[in-house]
Enzyme design. Structure first.
Site, PDB file in Angstrom:
ATOM      1  N   LYS A 105       0.830  -1.216   0.000  1.00 26.58           N
ATOM      2  CA  LYS A 105       0.000   0.000   0.000  1.00 26.58           C
ATOM      3  C   LYS A 105       0.862   1.263   0.000  1.00 26.58           C
ATOM      4  CE  LYS A 105      -2.226  -1.091   3.830  1.00 26.58           C
ATOM      5  NZ  LYS A 105      -1.722  -2.407   4.269  1.00 26.58           N
ATOM      6  N   ARG A 110      -9.400   0.749   9.550  1.00 25.43           N
ATOM      7  CA  ARG A 110      -9.068  -0.644   9.827  1.00 25.43           C
ATOM      8  C   ARG A 110     -10.160  -1.325  10.623  1.00 25.43           C
ATOM      9  NH1 ARG A 110      -2.976   0.191   9.414  1.00 25.43           N
ATOM     10  NH2 ARG A 110      -1.991  -1.852   9.427  1.00 25.43           N
ATOM     11  N   ARG A 118      11.611  -6.852   4.308  1.00 28.56           N
ATOM     12  CA  ARG A 118      11.620  -5.420   4.583  1.00 28.56           C
ATOM     13  C   ARG A 118      12.239  -5.144   5.953  1.00 28.56           C
ATOM     14  NH1 ARG A 118       5.950  -2.245   4.504  1.00 28.56           N
ATOM     15  NH2 ARG A 118       5.776  -2.928   6.661  1.00 28.56           N
ATOM     16  N   ARG A 146      11.895  -1.318  11.467  1.00 25.33           N
ATOM     17  CA  ARG A 146      10.625  -1.422  12.193  1.00 25.33           C
ATOM     18  C   ARG A 146      10.619  -2.690  13.046  1.00 25.33           C
ATOM     19  NH1 ARG A 146       5.555  -0.253   8.224  1.00 25.33           N
ATOM     20  NH2 ARG A 146       4.541  -1.442   9.898  1.00 25.33           N
ATOM     21  N   ARG A 182      -0.033  -9.356  13.044  1.00 25.30           N
ATOM     22  CA  ARG A 182      -0.581  -8.224  12.267  1.00 25.30           C
ATOM     23  C   ARG A 182      -1.509  -8.744  11.178  1.00 25.30           C
ATOM     24  NH1 ARG A 182       4.756  -5.561  10.412  1.00 25.30           N
ATOM     25  NH2 ARG A 182       3.417  -4.162   9.205  1.00 25.30           N
TER      26      ARG A 182
HETATM   27  P1  AMP Z   1       1.054   0.029   9.029  1.00 18.16           P
HETATM   28  O1  AMP Z   1       2.221   0.906   8.778  1.00 18.16           O
HETATM   29  O2  AMP Z   1      -0.188   0.483   8.308  1.00 18.16           O
HETATM   30  O3  AMP Z   1       1.351  -1.424   8.821  1.00 18.16           O
HETATM   31  O4  AMP Z   1       0.697   0.187  10.596  1.00 18.16           O
HETATM   32  C1  AMP Z   1       1.599  -0.208  11.601  1.00 18.16           C
HETATM   33  C2  AMP Z   1       0.857  -0.338  12.931  1.00 18.16           C
HETATM   34  O5  AMP Z   1       0.287   0.927  13.287  1.00 18.16           O
HETATM   35  C3  AMP Z   1      -0.313  -1.313  12.912  1.00 18.16           C
HETATM   36  O6  AMP Z   1       0.093  -2.661  13.113  1.00 18.16           O
HETATM   37  C4  AMP Z   1      -1.129  -0.765  14.076  1.00 18.16           C
HETATM   38  O7  AMP Z   1      -0.576  -1.142  15.304  1.00 18.16           O
HETATM   39  C5  AMP Z   1      -0.956   0.736  13.957  1.00 18.16           C
HETATM   40  N1  AMP Z   1      -2.021   1.297  13.076  1.00 18.16           N
HETATM   41  C6  AMP Z   1      -1.870   1.863  11.854  1.00 18.16           C
HETATM   42  N2  AMP Z   1      -3.059   2.277  11.335  1.00 18.16           N
HETATM   43  C7  AMP Z   1      -3.982   1.924  12.267  1.00 18.16           C
HETATM   44  C8  AMP Z   1      -5.383   2.038  12.319  1.00 18.16           C
HETATM   45  N3  AMP Z   1      -6.091   2.587  11.328  1.00 18.16           N
HETATM   46  N4  AMP Z   1      -6.020   1.582  13.439  1.00 18.16           N
HETATM   47  C9  AMP Z   1      -5.330   1.049  14.456  1.00 18.16           C
HETATM   48  N5  AMP Z   1      -4.022   0.873  14.442  1.00 18.16           N
HETATM   49  C10 AMP Z   1      -3.316   1.304  13.385  1.00 18.16           C
END
Ligand code: AMP
Length: 369
Positions: free
Chosen positions: A193, A268, A307, A313, A325
């Site tokens: 994404k 989400r 990654r 991360r 996740r």
């Molecule tokens: P991402 O970079 O989108 O993979 O997000 C990394 C982490 O951020 C996720 O595993 C969640 O812990 C938190 N996170 C990101 N977006 C959301 C969301 N919309 N709702 C809740 N947690 C989020």
């Protein structure tokens, strides 16, 4: 929503509300005038629908005539009111009721009073279907008002925008925010994404909001939001809805002039999707599409471990956190597919292939919206 020329308009006052208002006006005026036989004077062009519907509801004998004035250019009221057709009958000694579609600045009304100054009418009353109190700058009394409205441009029921819209049976209001394209880029962690959003934001001139990136920025800067989010992110769990929603709303507000947004990693959960709808509705806008990158689980895990070697991360470094996740995605987030599919807004795209090929697939969906 409708588009007339270059502008978008949203539904504002229904045909039923208009009908009820005209019915009220007809009864009120008939009661006031008693046995008088009034002459109703419609102000063309805008009032043709008002006059037609109003006089059909008027319960007693009456006469009907028109004058034709023009004071609008595009959607700005001008000071300069032109008289195109004046009065064609003798109104001395008569009770005259002007029928207007809308009174805003009152410039047209000033011209009407000029026209009637030497007519020796017994009484001159003003009736209008719509009235914009915030725009009205004159002192002339308005005897009968149908519906008070805010000072925003409207079309429909006789009112036009550069010639269009007069035929609409209901009234529309100009949209505060003109057209935005809002996309939800969807898919499990590791679907690509973020990578794709970076190409699409340039191509379509959209603002990219990645909730994950905003959280990471806050963690790096040790803000209270970052501290709170870190405890969830490190375990591969979702951050609580209200925290995430407040943050997302703030990010959108920071970009008030955007052509639209790419939401990446948001919504989400159902609560987040509902709050996003509410936010965009308040901007006279909406989500146009949810575009999902479809990638199977084992490929995701492999990609994320890869990654993790360079991203720094913590949630990419450990296979069990990565799997958590993905699990969170299927248990809490994947349901949103139905949320958008039910509105005809879900588009699945194969997320396996070269970055360029996937961008082409996503662009094909966006170009077709
Ligand atoms: P991402 O970079 O989108 O993979 O997000 C990394 C982490 O951020 C996720 O595993 C969640 O812990 C938190 N996170 C990101 N977006 C959301 C969301 N919309 N709702 C809740 N947690 C989020």
């Amino acid at each position: 929503m409708i588009k007339l020329h270059d502008k978008y308009f949203k539904p504002f006052i229904s045909a039923k509300q208009i009908d009820d208002a005209l019915q009220r006006l007809a009864i009120e005026i008939a009661d006031d005038l008693g046995d008088e036989t009034p002459v109703f004077v419609g102000v063309l062009n805008g009032a043709f629908m008002v006059v037609s519907d109003f006089v059909k509801k008027y319960p007693k004998p009456c006469e009907v005539t028109f004058i034709k004035l023009a004071s609008y250019e595009g959607f700005k009221s001008t000071e300069d009111v032109q008289r195109l057709i004046g009065l064609t009958q003798d109104l001395s000694g008569r009770t005259v009721v002007i029928l207007e579609d809308i009174i805003d600045t009152g410039n047209t009304l000033a011209e009407i009073h000029r026209i009637f100054k030497n007519e020796n009418a017994k009484a001159l009353k003003i009736a209008t279907l719509f009235y914009k109190p915030e725009a009205y700058k004159k002192d002339f009394k308005l005897h009968y008002v149908g519906i008070e409205i805010p000072n925003k441009f409207i079309v429909g029921f006789g009112l036009d925008y550069n010639g269009l819209g007069r035929n609409l049976p209901e009234v529309y209001q100009i949209k505060e925010t003109q057209h935005m394209t809002n996309l939800v880029l969807f898919g499990p962690p590791g679907a690509g994404k973020g990578t794709q959003a970076n190409f699409l934001k340039e191509k379509y001139n959209l603002v990219h909001i990645s909730t994950g990136d905003v959280f990471r920025f806050n963690i790096k800067n040790k803000t209270p939001l970052g501290m709170l989010a870190k405890s969830f992110i490190d375990k591969g769990e979702l951050v609580p809805d209200q925290v995430t929603i407040d943050m997302l709303n703030a990010e959108v507000e920071k970009n008030a002039d955007a052509n639209g947004f790419i939401f990446d990693g948001f919504p989400r959960t159902n609560a987040q999707a509902d709050s996003l709808d509410t936010l965009l509705t308040s901007k006279d806008s909406q989500i146009n599409a949810m575009i999902a990158l479809e990638v199977e689980d084992e490929t995701l895990v492999k990609r994320l471990l890869e990654r993790g070697k360079t991203s720094g991360r913590a949630d990419d470094a450990d296979e069990s956190i990565i799997r958590n996740r993905v699990k969170e995605y299927y248990s809490k987030t994947a349901i949103l597919k139905d949320y958008y599919a039910n509105q005809g807004k879900y588009f699945g795209v194969d997320g396996v292939g070269s970055i360029e090929d996937i961008t082409v697939r996503l662009s094909a969906v966006i170009d077709n919206l």
